[in-house]
Design a protein around this motif. Sequence first.
Motif, PDB file in Angstrom:
ATOM      1  N   LYS A 236       4.033   3.415 -96.085  1.00  0.00           N
ATOM      2  CA  LYS A 236       3.286   2.233 -95.621  1.00  0.00           C
ATOM      3  C   LYS A 236       4.255   1.091 -95.283  1.00  0.00           C
ATOM      4  O   LYS A 236       4.070  -0.056 -95.680  1.00  0.00           O
ATOM      5  CB  LYS A 236       2.268   1.767 -96.657  1.00  0.00           C
ATOM      6  CG  LYS A 236       1.253   2.814 -97.038  1.00  0.00           C
ATOM      7  CD  LYS A 236       0.216   2.946 -95.960  1.00  0.00           C
ATOM      8  CE  LYS A 236      -0.894   3.879 -96.432  1.00  0.00           C
ATOM      9  NZ  LYS A 236      -1.864   4.147 -95.411  1.00  0.00           N
TER      10      LYS A 236
ATOM     11  N   ARG B 197       2.617  -7.579 -84.398  1.00  0.00           N
ATOM     12  CA  ARG B 197       1.454  -8.179 -85.053  1.00  0.00           C
ATOM     13  C   ARG B 197       1.232  -9.540 -84.418  1.00  0.00           C
ATOM     14  O   ARG B 197       2.104 -10.395 -84.444  1.00  0.00           O
ATOM     15  CB  ARG B 197       1.686  -8.359 -86.554  1.00  0.00           C
ATOM     16  CG  ARG B 197       0.487  -9.040 -87.254  1.00  0.00           C
ATOM     17  CD  ARG B 197       0.732  -9.279 -88.721  1.00  0.00           C
ATOM     18  NE  ARG B 197       1.996  -9.913 -89.021  1.00  0.00           N
ATOM     19  CZ  ARG B 197       2.164 -11.236 -89.191  1.00  0.00           C
ATOM     20  NH1 ARG B 197       1.163 -12.054 -89.082  1.00  0.00           N
ATOM     21  NH2 ARG B 197       3.355 -11.712 -89.490  1.00  0.00           N
TER      22      ARG B 197
ATOM     23  N   TRP C 154       4.451   6.129 -92.351  1.00  0.00           N
ATOM     24  CA  TRP C 154       3.076   6.305 -92.815  1.00  0.00           C
ATOM     25  C   TRP C 154       3.045   6.562 -94.316  1.00  0.00           C
ATOM     26  O   TRP C 154       2.278   5.949 -95.055  1.00  0.00           O
ATOM     27  CB  TRP C 154       2.426   7.445 -92.055  1.00  0.00           C
ATOM     28  CG  TRP C 154       0.945   7.614 -92.258  1.00  0.00           C
ATOM     29  CD1 TRP C 154       0.141   6.897 -93.090  1.00  0.00           C
ATOM     30  CD2 TRP C 154       0.103   8.538 -91.589  1.00  0.00           C
ATOM     31  NE1 TRP C 154      -1.154   7.340 -92.979  1.00  0.00           N
ATOM     32  CE2 TRP C 154      -1.209   8.349 -92.058  1.00  0.00           C
ATOM     33  CE3 TRP C 154       0.326   9.537 -90.639  1.00  0.00           C
ATOM     34  CZ2 TRP C 154      -2.284   9.107 -91.612  1.00  0.00           C
ATOM     35  CZ3 TRP C 154      -0.758  10.278 -90.201  1.00  0.00           C
ATOM     36  CH2 TRP C 154      -2.049  10.062 -90.672  1.00  0.00           C
TER      37      TRP C 154
ATOM     38  N   THR D 121       0.527  -7.217 -93.561  1.00  0.00           N
ATOM     39  CA  THR D 121      -0.904  -7.053 -93.318  1.00  0.00           C
ATOM     40  C   THR D 121      -1.326  -5.647 -93.708  1.00  0.00           C
ATOM     41  O   THR D 121      -0.482  -4.754 -93.822  1.00  0.00           O
ATOM     42  CB  THR D 121      -1.249  -7.327 -91.837  1.00  0.00           C
ATOM     43  OG1 THR D 121      -2.654  -7.312 -91.690  1.00  0.00           O
ATOM     44  CG2 THR D 121      -0.625  -6.340 -90.897  1.00  0.00           C
ATOM     45  N   LYS D 122      -2.605  -5.427 -93.930  1.00  0.00           N
ATOM     46  CA  LYS D 122      -3.125  -4.106 -94.268  1.00  0.00           C
ATOM     47  C   LYS D 122      -3.369  -3.344 -92.975  1.00  0.00           C
ATOM     48  O   LYS D 122      -4.088  -3.816 -92.093  1.00  0.00           O
ATOM     49  CB  LYS D 122      -4.434  -4.253 -95.063  1.00  0.00           C
ATOM     50  CG  LYS D 122      -5.095  -2.948 -95.423  1.00  0.00           C
ATOM     51  CD  LYS D 122      -4.339  -2.248 -96.533  1.00  0.00           C
ATOM     52  CE  LYS D 122      -5.082  -0.989 -96.948  1.00  0.00           C
ATOM     53  NZ  LYS D 122      -4.342   0.229 -96.641  1.00  0.00           N
ATOM     54  N   ILE D 123      -2.754  -2.178 -92.854  1.00  0.00           N
ATOM     55  CA  ILE D 123      -2.869  -1.384 -91.643  1.00  0.00           C
ATOM     56  C   ILE D 123      -3.609  -0.081 -91.978  1.00  0.00           C
ATOM     57  O   ILE D 123      -3.217   0.620 -92.909  1.00  0.00           O
ATOM     58  CB  ILE D 123      -1.475  -1.076 -91.045  1.00  0.00           C
ATOM     59  CG1 ILE D 123      -0.769  -2.391 -90.699  1.00  0.00           C
ATOM     60  CG2 ILE D 123      -1.598  -0.187 -89.824  1.00  0.00           C
ATOM     61  CD1 ILE D 123       0.652  -2.232 -90.257  1.00  0.00           C
TER      62      ILE D 123
ATOM     63  N   VAL E 165      -2.487  -5.536 -85.173  1.00  0.00           N
ATOM     64  CA  VAL E 165      -1.250  -4.758 -85.070  1.00  0.00           C
ATOM     65  C   VAL E 165      -1.415  -3.743 -83.941  1.00  0.00           C
ATOM     66  O   VAL E 165      -2.441  -3.070 -83.855  1.00  0.00           O
ATOM     67  CB  VAL E 165      -0.943  -4.040 -86.399  1.00  0.00           C
ATOM     68  CG1 VAL E 165       0.295  -3.181 -86.272  1.00  0.00           C
ATOM     69  CG2 VAL E 165      -0.780  -5.054 -87.513  1.00  0.00           C
ATOM     70  N   SER E 166      -0.401  -3.657 -83.073  1.00  0.00           N
ATOM     71  CA  SER E 166      -0.477  -2.730 -81.946  1.00  0.00           C
ATOM     72  C   SER E 166       0.900  -2.180 -81.602  1.00  0.00           C
ATOM     73  O   SER E 166       1.924  -2.769 -81.941  1.00  0.00           O
ATOM     74  CB  SER E 166      -1.069  -3.434 -80.720  1.00  0.00           C
ATOM     75  OG  SER E 166      -0.245  -4.505 -80.352  1.00  0.00           O
TER      76      SER E 166
ATOM     77  N   ASP F  29       2.888  -2.014 -93.340  1.00  0.00           N
ATOM     78  CA  ASP F  29       2.060  -2.897 -94.169  1.00  0.00           C
ATOM     79  C   ASP F  29       2.943  -3.974 -94.796  1.00  0.00           C
ATOM     80  O   ASP F  29       2.590  -5.153 -94.834  1.00  0.00           O
ATOM     81  CB  ASP F  29       1.365  -2.104 -95.287  1.00  0.00           C
ATOM     82  CG  ASP F  29       0.269  -1.187 -94.767  1.00  0.00           C
ATOM     83  OD1 ASP F  29       0.501  -0.500 -93.757  1.00  0.00           O
ATOM     84  OD2 ASP F  29      -0.817  -1.171 -95.369  1.00  0.00           O
TER      85      ASP F  29
ATOM     86  N   PHE G  17      -4.250   3.764 -87.452  1.00  0.00           N
ATOM     87  CA  PHE G  17      -3.131   3.232 -86.666  1.00  0.00           C
ATOM     88  C   PHE G  17      -1.896   4.102 -86.857  1.00  0.00           C
ATOM     89  O   PHE G  17      -1.187   4.409 -85.893  1.00  0.00           O
ATOM     90  CB  PHE G  17      -2.809   1.786 -87.057  1.00  0.00           C
ATOM     91  CG  PHE G  17      -1.586   1.269 -86.349  1.00  0.00           C
ATOM     92  CD1 PHE G  17      -1.658   0.845 -85.039  1.00  0.00           C
ATOM     93  CD2 PHE G  17      -0.349   1.257 -86.980  1.00  0.00           C
ATOM     94  CE1 PHE G  17      -0.525   0.393 -84.368  1.00  0.00           C
ATOM     95  CE2 PHE G  17       0.782   0.813 -86.325  1.00  0.00           C
ATOM     96  CZ  PHE G  17       0.689   0.383 -85.015  1.00  0.00           C
ATOM     97  N   TYR G  18      -1.623   4.499 -88.103  1.00  0.00           N
ATOM     98  CA  TYR G  18      -0.455   5.348 -88.358  1.00  0.00           C
ATOM     99  C   TYR G  18      -0.596   6.698 -87.646  1.00  0.00           C
ATOM    100  O   TYR G  18       0.386   7.241 -87.136  1.00  0.00           O
ATOM    101  CB  TYR G  18      -0.256   5.552 -89.857  1.00  0.00           C
ATOM    102  CG  TYR G  18       0.383   4.362 -90.541  1.00  0.00           C
ATOM    103  CD1 TYR G  18       1.721   4.061 -90.361  1.00  0.00           C
ATOM    104  CD2 TYR G  18      -0.362   3.532 -91.378  1.00  0.00           C
ATOM    105  CE1 TYR G  18       2.324   2.981 -90.979  1.00  0.00           C
ATOM    106  CE2 TYR G  18       0.226   2.442 -92.017  1.00  0.00           C
ATOM    107  CZ  TYR G  18       1.568   2.181 -91.806  1.00  0.00           C
ATOM    108  OH  TYR G  18       2.147   1.102 -92.430  1.00  0.00           O
TER     109      TYR G  18
END
Length: 98
Positions: free
Chosen positions: A63, A28, A60, A71-73, A34-35, A66, A77-78
């Motif tokens: 979560k 992050r 996933w 942070t909210k993902i 986020v990557s 997260d 992304f998942y």
Amino acid sequence: MKKRKIPMRKSVVSGEMFPKKELLRIARSKEGVVSIDPTGKAPGRGAYLAIEPKEAQAAWDKKVFDRVLETKIPDAFYQELLDYVTHQKARKELFANE
């Protein structure tokens, strides 16, 4: 010859310690982006995940990133993470025979 130290990291899903090269880093940035970080060198806060589709799916479902990365993902992304881990596992098994 001196034996080299192997850096160890903990998977945020299973809590097990693995050699750093066997894990995938999720980073992050300061901007909150986020990557997936395959090199393990991207700047920012990092969390590690074993390259196992079951662990990616558990991350996933719960979560995990997260909470860990604060942070909210999005689910996209998942899904990308699950696809990436599945692909890497298949590559690892394919090239393990050589």
